[in-house]
Design an enzyme around this catalytic site. Structure first.
Site, PDB file in Angstrom:
ATOM      1  N   CYS A  69      39.474  34.231  53.949  1.00 26.99           N
ATOM      2  CA  CYS A  69      40.891  34.264  53.454  1.00 26.99           C
ATOM      3  C   CYS A  69      41.744  33.592  54.294  1.00 26.99           C
ATOM      4  CB  CYS A  69      40.911  35.842  53.118  1.00 26.99           C
ATOM      5  SG  CYS A  69      39.811  36.897  52.826  1.00 26.99           S
ATOM      6  N   ASP A  70      42.854  33.202  53.675  1.00 30.74           N
ATOM      7  CA  ASP A  70      44.119  33.001  54.481  1.00 30.74           C
ATOM      8  C   ASP A  70      45.297  33.220  53.553  1.00 30.74           C
ATOM      9  OD1 ASP A  70      44.580  31.429  56.927  1.00 30.74           O
ATOM     10  OD2 ASP A  70      46.065  30.411  55.486  1.00 30.74           O
ATOM     11  N   THR A  71      46.249  33.551  54.300  1.00 29.12           N
ATOM     12  CA  THR A  71      47.655  33.733  53.690  1.00 29.12           C
ATOM     13  C   THR A  71      48.707  32.944  54.272  1.00 29.12           C
ATOM     14  OG1 THR A  71      46.899  36.014  53.166  1.00 29.12           O
ATOM     15  CG2 THR A  71      49.228  35.654  53.299  1.00 29.12           C
TER      16      THR A  71
END
Length: 191
Positions: A69-71
């Site tokens: 994941c990355d935001t």
């Protein structure tokens, strides 16, 4: 099935526990500086998520389903990462004050057994109230902004600044649960 979350983020771990408790954590060591932003936020956040998942896949020998994941936070096509210092946190929050920005969360799922990768993202629009300099300084004094993209955490003290949200709240926290659940099902993983 061996489910692995490729993140040391306590927020992501807490969110994944809303779907299942049956997962392990192996933090990715991928250097995000290796991915250059080329002007497209969705491509950028998906590439970061993919590289994190592949980094963890390279560390394990057994079959697994790995979630990377990355935001990122974007304002007027500029990516606002984690602030390097309090001055940068102040500048970011001043930019967001009274404005609408976008939060992009990328998800990559790697099935190491069949060598399959599924990548997607969610974009959520967030409107901040107008903030005084004093409100910003008081918030920065909590230290909360220092490890958050865009210098705020919607699930913490920073949530008081959010006037409106259009999209997935959990995406803003860092792990869009609905999108993740759909992606897992599409890969034949039913939790």
């Amino acid at each position: 099935m061996n489910l692995v979350l490729a993140s040391a983020s306590e927020r992501r771990q807490e969110l994944l526990r809303r779907i299942t408790n049956d997962f392990s954590i192996i933090a990715s060591d991928f250097d995000e500086e290796g991915v250059k932003f080329k002007g497209n936020c969705s491509d950028y956040v998906m590439e970061l998520a993919k590289e994190k998942a592949l980094d963890v896949a390279s560390k394990i020998d057994n079959d697994a389903i790995i979630i990377g994941c990355d935001t990122i936070v974007s304002f007027k096509d500029h990516v606002l990462g984690k602030p390097k210092n309090k001055s940068e946190a102040f500048s970011m929050l001043k930019l967001l004050s009274g404005n609408i920005h976008q939060v992009y969360s990328g998800i990559a799922i790697v099935d190491t057994k069949i060598k399959n990768i599924k990548i997607d993202y969610v974009c959520t629009h967030v409107k901040f109230s107008s903030l005084s300099d004093e409100e910003i300084k008081k918030y920065i004094a909590t230290e909360e902004p220092m490890d958050k993209a865009g210098a705020y955490g919607i699930q913490g003290f920073g949530g008081v600044f959010v006037e409106e949200i259009k999209g997935d709240y959990y995406s803003v926290v860092g792990l869009p649960l609905n999108k993740l659940n759909k992606m897992l099902k599409e890969m034949g993983v039913n939790l």
